[in-house]
Design an enzyme around this catalytic site. Structure first.
Site, PDB file in Angstrom:
ATOM      1  N   GLN A 123       0.664  -1.279   0.050  1.00  7.43           N
ATOM      2  CA  GLN A 123       0.008   0.057   0.192  1.00  7.43           C
ATOM      3  C   GLN A 123       0.707   1.194   0.007  1.00  7.43           C
ATOM      4  O   GLN A 123       1.866   1.297   0.314  1.00  7.43           O
ATOM      5  CB  GLN A 123      -0.915  -0.071   1.337  1.00  7.43           C
ATOM      6  CG  GLN A 123      -0.327  -0.173   2.589  1.00  7.43           C
ATOM      7  CD  GLN A 123      -1.203  -0.419   3.715  1.00  7.43           C
ATOM      8  OE1 GLN A 123      -0.855  -0.992   4.680  1.00  7.43           O
ATOM      9  NE2 GLN A 123      -2.241   0.093   3.850  1.00  7.43           N
ATOM     10  N   GLU A 208      -8.314   5.457   6.238  1.00  7.06           N
ATOM     11  CA  GLU A 208      -8.153   4.697   7.520  1.00  7.06           C
ATOM     12  C   GLU A 208      -7.918   5.641   8.681  1.00  7.06           C
ATOM     13  O   GLU A 208      -7.248   6.654   8.470  1.00  7.06           O
ATOM     14  CB  GLU A 208      -6.837   4.002   7.179  1.00  7.06           C
ATOM     15  CG  GLU A 208      -6.632   2.973   8.352  1.00  7.06           C
ATOM     16  CD  GLU A 208      -5.353   2.002   8.030  1.00  7.06           C
ATOM     17  OE1 GLU A 208      -4.987   1.010   8.991  1.00  7.06           O
ATOM     18  OE2 GLU A 208      -4.607   2.135   7.219  1.00  7.06           O
TER      19      GLU A 208
END
Length: 270
Positions: A123, A208
């Site tokens: 990521q 997130e």
């Protein structure tokens, strides 16, 4: 070769031969780098505890999943090699009822795996942080379960358009790339020989509430983050993706949806 954290801090201090302000900025940068290497990390999707039914908000997109740390869209399939998406950098705010003396953060990223595949995540993304009237941004890359590491050589401010791309050349190697389309800056990192293997079965566009020191950070009011140009393997977009919203302590903090085949929109509602 990575420089040991202590040596990195000393290096920054020794280079600071200019004005006191320069010294202080470099020291703060070194401290942030050392802290991030020790403690900042993303996590795999964590299902929300004590999930409660939520009344419709008028959003036509179904919300089959709630999580304590992820909001956004996840495609579940196979053979996912490249995931990309662009965002306009938001200005984070202290959430309603929060304290101006505390720090609040959120992160926008694209990635491969971490939902139905829990062994690894490739990521890259941007952290948004606010404390009082001070706002800061960090660009990072990560091969979970290792920690996230900051990119150097890129500056980010609110309103910049940032394109994020991860590519898996194998299940143990790949690249993370961040481009600031506004300034023309581009940074990348290559991974190889990772012991925690990808499955290549999840593609993600996520906002997130990441972890620091083993706990979720105070979640910032990020306003709206919109991933545009969302694609997988250079073509397939987000059609059919699972939508995820963050729910903490019985309260839903985000409202995410997809638009067309290549856009994911997440709004802070907490």
């Amino acid at each position: 070769m990575q420089i040991p954290i202590v040596a990195c801090v000393l290096l920054y201090a020794n280079l600071a031969l200019g004005a006191p302000g320069t010294l202080m900025r470099r020291q703060r940068a070194a401290e942030r780098l050392a802290e991030r290497k020790l403690s900042r990390s993303s996590n795999i999707l964590q299902p929300a505890e004590n999930e409660v039914a939520v009344a419709s908000t008028g959003n036509d997109t179904a919300h089959p999943e709630y999580s304590s740390n992820w909001a956004g869209a996840v495609l579940i399939g196979s053979g996912y090699k490249t995931v990309t998406g662009s965002i306009v950098v938001p200005t984070p705010k202290t959430p309603s009822g929060g304290s101006s003396s505390q720090q609040y953060s959120a992160s926008g990223w694209v990635g491969i795996d971490g939902d139905t595949c829990a062994t690894a995540i490739l990521q890259t993304g941007i952290d948004f942080t606010v404390r009082g009237s001070s706002v800061s941004y960090d660009a990072w890359y990560e091969w979970y379960p290792d920690y996230a590491y900051d990119f150097s050589g890129i500056t980010i401010k609110a309103g910049d358009t940032i394109t994020m791309t991860v590519t898996a050349s194998s299940k143990s190697a790949g690249t993370a790339v961040i481009e600031n389309e506004t300034t023309g800056q581009r940074v990348s990192h290559s991974f190889s020989g990772e012991t925690d293997a990808l499955c290549e079965t999840n593609a993600e566009w996520i906002v997130e509430d990441f972890s620091s020191g083993g706990s979720l950070v105070n979640f910032a009011d990020f306003g709206t983050v919109q991933f545009t140009g969302a694609s997988v393997n250079g073509g397939t977009g987000v059609s059919g993706a699972t939508i995820i919203d963050i729910q903490q302590n019985g309260k839903v903090l985000t409202d995410c949806s997809t638009s067309g085949s290549s856009t994911v929109v997440c709004e802070y509602t907490g």
